[in-house]
Structure formats: C-alpha cells, structure tokens
Design a protein around this motif. Structure first.
Motif, PDB file in Angstrom:
ATOM      1  N   LYS A  41       0.821  -1.214   0.000  1.00 20.01           N
ATOM      2  CA  LYS A  41       0.000   0.000   0.000  1.00 20.01           C
ATOM      3  C   LYS A  41       0.855   1.264   0.000  1.00 20.01           C
ATOM      4  N   VAL A  42       1.982   1.206   0.686  1.00 16.11           N
ATOM      5  CA  VAL A  42       2.839   2.389   0.768  1.00 16.11           C
ATOM      6  C   VAL A  42       3.468   2.710  -0.591  1.00 16.11           C
ATOM      7  N   LEU A  43       3.559   1.713  -1.452  1.00 10.38           N
ATOM      8  CA  LEU A  43       4.170   1.908  -2.768  1.00 10.38           C
ATOM      9  C   LEU A  43       3.170   2.257  -3.863  1.00 10.38           C
ATOM     10  N   ARG A  44       1.895   2.088  -3.612  1.00 14.43           N
ATOM     11  CA  ARG A  44       0.875   2.320  -4.642  1.00 14.43           C
ATOM     12  C   ARG A  44       1.021   3.664  -5.355  1.00 14.43           C
ATOM     13  N   PRO A  45       1.186   4.762  -4.637  1.00 14.97           N
ATOM     14  CA  PRO A  45       1.294   6.046  -5.351  1.00 14.97           C
ATOM     15  C   PRO A  45       2.576   6.185  -6.172  1.00 14.97           C
ATOM     16  N   PHE A  46       3.528   5.289  -5.941  1.00 12.12           N
ATOM     17  CA  PHE A  46       4.836   5.403  -6.579  1.00 12.12           C
ATOM     18  C   PHE A  46       5.094   4.319  -7.626  1.00 12.12           C
ATOM     19  N   VAL A  47       4.046   3.634  -8.065  1.00 15.31           N
ATOM     20  CA  VAL A  47       4.221   2.553  -9.043  1.00 15.31           C
ATOM     21  C   VAL A  47       4.975   3.044 -10.281  1.00 15.31           C
ATOM     22  N   PRO A  48       4.604   4.174 -10.895  1.00 16.24           N
ATOM     23  CA  PRO A  48       5.352   4.592 -12.095  1.00 16.24           C
ATOM     24  C   PRO A  48       6.838   4.840 -11.827  1.00 16.24           C
ATOM     25  N   GLN A  49       7.154   5.521 -10.741  1.00 20.06           N
ATOM     26  CA  GLN A  49       8.565   5.794 -10.429  1.00 20.06           C
ATOM     27  C   GLN A  49       9.318   4.490 -10.137  1.00 20.06           C
ATOM     28  N   CYS A  50       8.684   3.609  -9.399  1.00 18.66           N
ATOM     29  CA  CYS A  50       9.315   2.321  -9.077  1.00 18.66           C
ATOM     30  C   CYS A  50       9.558   1.512 -10.345  1.00 18.66           C
ATOM     31  N   PHE A  51       8.546   1.415 -11.198  1.00 18.34           N
ATOM     32  CA  PHE A  51       8.688   0.620 -12.417  1.00 18.34           C
ATOM     33  C   PHE A  51       9.694   1.240 -13.376  1.00 18.34           C
ATOM     34  N   ASP A  52       9.706   2.568 -13.468  1.00 15.21           N
ATOM     35  CA  ASP A  52      10.695   3.218 -14.339  1.00 15.21           C
ATOM     36  C   ASP A  52      12.106   2.827 -13.918  1.00 15.21           C
ATOM     37  N   LEU A  53      12.376   2.919 -12.625  1.00 12.51           N
ATOM     38  CA  LEU A  53      13.712   2.593 -12.130  1.00 12.51           C
ATOM     39  C   LEU A  53      14.017   1.109 -12.284  1.00 12.51           C
ATOM     40  N   MET A  54      13.097   0.255 -11.887  1.00 13.43           N
ATOM     41  CA  MET A  54      13.370  -1.180 -11.920  1.00 13.43           C
ATOM     42  C   MET A  54      13.479  -1.709 -13.344  1.00 13.43           C
ATOM     43  N   LEU A  55      12.709  -1.150 -14.276  1.00 15.08           N
ATOM     44  CA  LEU A  55      12.861  -1.544 -15.681  1.00 15.08           C
ATOM     45  C   LEU A  55      14.220  -1.087 -16.218  1.00 15.08           C
ATOM     46  N   LYS A  56      14.656   0.069 -15.764  1.00 10.51           N
ATOM     47  CA  LYS A  56      15.982   0.552 -16.162  1.00 10.51           C
ATOM     48  C   LYS A  56      17.065  -0.388 -15.626  1.00 10.51           C
ATOM     49  N   ILE A  57      16.919  -0.807 -14.376  1.00 11.99           N
ATOM     50  CA  ILE A  57      17.908  -1.700 -13.765  1.00 11.99           C
ATOM     51  C   ILE A  57      17.916  -3.057 -14.464  1.00 11.99           C
ATOM     52  N   CYS A  58      16.750  -3.670 -14.617  1.00 11.97           N
ATOM     53  CA  CYS A  58      16.749  -5.025 -15.190  1.00 11.97           C
ATOM     54  C   CYS A  58      17.008  -5.015 -16.692  1.00 11.97           C
ATOM     55  N   GLY A  59      16.904  -3.878 -17.335  1.00 16.61           N
ATOM     56  CA  GLY A  59      17.176  -3.797 -18.757  1.00 16.61           C
ATOM     57  C   GLY A  59      18.581  -3.342 -19.110  1.00 16.61           C
ATOM     58  N   THR A  60      19.402  -3.065 -18.095  1.00 13.66           N
ATOM     59  CA  THR A  60      20.772  -2.612 -18.344  1.00 13.66           C
ATOM     60  C   THR A  60      21.707  -3.813 -18.348  1.00 13.66           C
ATOM     61  N   ASN A  61      22.130  -4.202 -19.534  1.00 12.26           N
ATOM     62  CA  ASN A  61      22.971  -5.398 -19.685  1.00 12.26           C
ATOM     63  C   ASN A  61      24.330  -5.256 -19.026  1.00 12.26           C
ATOM     64  N   GLU A  62      24.778  -4.035 -18.792  1.00 12.99           N
ATOM     65  CA  GLU A  62      26.085  -3.829 -18.175  1.00 12.99           C
ATOM     66  C   GLU A  62      26.074  -4.136 -16.674  1.00 12.99           C
TER      67      GLU A  62
END
Length: 176
Positions: A41-62
C-alpha cells in the motif's frame, strides 16, 4: 504510520539507483522487494517511479545479473500485490513482458551442455531463463491472461521470425 514512510520512497529510489550504478550493497533493493511483498500500500502512489527505475535496472545489460534479477523480482512482487494498480498503469505491461521474454532467451554460454540437460538444477534457479519464465508465469497469474496475452503473442511471433531468419541464414552458409 505508512503515510510517514511514503515520504521516504523517492529518496529510497535514489539510493537504489545509486547503489545499482556502483553495483555495491544490494540491501536497499532487497528491502524494497520485502516492502513490496509486505506493505504494498505504501508503494501504490509510486508505481510509475518504481517501475521506471526497476525496468531501467533489469534492462541494463552492463549490470551484474543479480542486480537485473532483483529489479525484475521487485516488479513481479509488486505486481502480484497490487495488480489493479499495475493494470491502471497498463503502459508498463508491455515492457515488463518484453523484459521477461528477454530473460527467458538469455541462455548459458555453454550451449553444448545446456542443450543436453534434462532438468534444471537447483543452482540454476537464478539463471536468466528461469527468472524470466517464472516471472512471466507469476505476472500472468497476477494480471490475468487478458492483460498479458496481447503483449506476449506479437513478441513471441517476432522472436520466431528472427529464429526462422537465423536458421535460413545458417542453411545458406552450409550450402556455400
């Protein structure tokens, strides 16, 4: 009380991003995964920011494989806990599915032994292919097939087309 913690989420995301860049101390991202599982629940308002960062992390092959897998685990864990919120931010579903499929085709470099294995060893449970496969399964269960299938079908069709082209190219080489 959760409202007080919510104020810390943007700063925590910055810490995770900086930790990922230097690839040191993964405790912050692991704690965020626990937060997603235990207090989503504490993360609900931050889903876009969380997903933006985590997609960046898991998509960085380096980045090291561990970091990439942890980023994806966060996405999958949060999706399981707040599927309606993720469906609301549906623009993230396609890149998440793409990332799962990318992990699934990330095979070991030693194809000779990989192709002869009949089962997955316990120590291989952290391989990219297993992370992608189990992640996609968990996402499909959380979001339901209607939300996932429209993104999986074209991606798999495109992957099959690339395989067909590669095989045709290899056969042309053998003929010459």
């Amino acid at each position: 009380m959760q409202v007080q913690f919510a104020e810390l989420i943007p700063a925590a995301l910055q810490i995770i991003e900086k930790s990922a860049v230097v690839q040191e101390d993964d405790e912050a991202i692991k704690s965020f995964i626990e937060l997603a599982e235990n207090s989503p629940k504490v993360l609900r308002p931050f889903v876009p920011q969380c997903f933006d960062l985590m997609l960046k992390i898991c998509g960085t092959n380096e980045l090291e494989e561990l970091w990439r897998h942890l980023g994806f685990e966060f996405i999958v864990s949060l999706t399981e806990e707040v599927p309606a919120r993720v469906r609301k931010h549906h623009k993230y579903i396609e890149p998440i599915v793409q990332q799962a499929l990318a992990f699934m085709v990330d095979l070991d470099d030693n194809l000779e032994t990989w192709s002869k294995e009949e089962s997955i060893d316990d120590e291989d449970n952290d391989s990219g292919s297993v992370v992608g496969e189990t992640g996609l399964d968990r996402l499909a269960c959380a979001l339901e097939g209607k939300a996932i299938l429209p993104h999986v079908t074209p991606a798999v069709s495109q992957m099959l087309c690339h395989i067909q082209q590669a095989l045709a190219f290899m056969l042309d080489l053998d003929d010459n």
